[in-house]
Scaffold this active site. Structure first.
Site, mmCIF file in Angstrom:
data_model
loop_
_atom_site.group_PDB
_atom_site.id
_atom_site.type_symbol
_atom_site.label_atom_id
_atom_site.label_comp_id
_atom_site.label_asym_id
_atom_site.label_seq_id
_atom_site.Cartn_x
_atom_site.Cartn_y
_atom_site.Cartn_z
ATOM 1 N N ASN A 41 0.847 -1.188 0.000
ATOM 2 C CA ASN A 41 0.000 0.000 0.000
ATOM 3 C C ASN A 41 0.888 1.245 0.000
ATOM 4 O O ASN A 41 1.932 1.289 0.651
ATOM 5 C CB ASN A 41 -0.984 -0.002 1.176
ATOM 6 C CG ASN A 41 -0.338 -0.044 2.538
ATOM 7 O OD1 ASN A 41 0.727 -0.623 2.713
ATOM 8 N ND2 ASN A 41 -0.984 0.560 3.516
ATOM 9 N N GLU A 43 0.338 5.286 0.451
ATOM 10 C CA GLU A 43 -0.601 6.342 0.808
ATOM 11 C C GLU A 43 -0.169 7.690 0.234
ATOM 12 O O GLU A 43 0.954 7.852 -0.241
ATOM 13 C CB GLU A 43 -0.725 6.429 2.337
ATOM 14 C CG GLU A 43 -1.319 5.159 2.933
ATOM 15 C CD GLU A 43 -1.493 5.215 4.433
ATOM 16 O OE1 GLU A 43 -2.190 4.339 4.962
ATOM 17 O OE2 GLU A 43 -0.930 6.135 5.077
ATOM 18 N N CYS A 52 -3.895 0.468 -2.787
ATOM 19 C CA CYS A 52 -3.777 -0.693 -1.904
ATOM 20 C C CYS A 52 -2.718 -1.657 -2.441
ATOM 21 O O CYS A 52 -2.395 -1.656 -3.633
ATOM 22 C CB CYS A 52 -5.102 -1.433 -1.823
ATOM 23 S SG CYS A 52 -6.493 -0.454 -1.252
ATOM 24 N N GLU A 54 -2.939 -4.834 -2.930
ATOM 25 C CA GLU A 54 -3.454 -5.813 -3.883
ATOM 26 C C GLU A 54 -3.447 -5.260 -5.308
ATOM 27 O O GLU A 54 -3.037 -5.920 -6.247
ATOM 28 C CB GLU A 54 -4.889 -6.225 -3.503
ATOM 29 C CG GLU A 54 -5.023 -6.805 -2.118
ATOM 30 C CD GLU A 54 -5.344 -5.752 -1.062
ATOM 31 O OE1 GLU A 54 -4.691 -4.684 -1.033
ATOM 32 O OE2 GLU A 54 -6.270 -6.000 -0.268
ATOM 33 N N CYS A 91 -10.479 -3.264 -4.554
ATOM 34 C CA CYS A 91 -9.523 -4.324 -4.890
ATOM 35 C C CYS A 91 -10.242 -5.605 -5.283
ATOM 36 O O CYS A 91 -9.821 -6.315 -6.191
ATOM 37 C CB CYS A 91 -8.573 -4.573 -3.725
ATOM 38 S SG CYS A 91 -7.356 -3.257 -3.529
#
Ligand SMILES: [Zn+2]
Length: 132
Positions: A41, A43, A52, A54, A91
């Site tokens: 992830n 940010e 994210c 994934e 996701c």
């Protein structure tokens, strides 16, 4: 294979950029070749631009030339013990199209009690490319 994927996810977890939430997530995707591609992830101060782990991992697979059929399974990991890194809705929707409904997603935190689900269990009644 689980141990190799977990090891890759734990190593990648250190690369997570999560200065706001401090919720570090990493994702390991096993390829048919046996190689593993990871994502974390990342940010952003504007929050909505956060990506994210994934989707980061899936996009890395595609950007490296792999397609759905090349991807075998996915493991999602957080270094925390107080919650499980269940994938968000966005996701899950991306998994449907780029990963596949019948593939396994293993979710585990630092307590090491993995849970494995098919993508179709994570997101039932899916909107897919066939829906268009
Ligand atoms: Zn997500």
């Amino acid at each position: 294979m689980y141990e190799r994927m977990l090891e890759a996810a734990k190593k990648a977890n250190e690369l997570s950029y999560a200065p706001y939430s401090n919720y570090r997530v990493s994702c390991a995707i096993l390829l048919k070749s046996g190689n593993i591609i990871t994502g974390v992830n990342i940010e952003n101060a504007s929050f909505s631009l956060t990506i994210c782990a994934e989707r980061c991992a899936l996009f890395r697979c595609y950007a490296s030339g792999y397609k759905k059929d090349d991807l075998v399974s996915m493991l999602i990991y957080t270094n925390r013990e107080d919650s499980m890194p269940y994938p968000c809705g966005a996701c899950r929707q991306v998994m449907v199209e780029l990963f596949g409904l019948d593939k396994d997603v293993t979710i585990v935190n630092d307590l090491g009690r993995p849970e494995t689900y098919k993508v179709k269990e994570l997101i039932p009644m899916t909107f897919t490319e066939e829906s268009l």
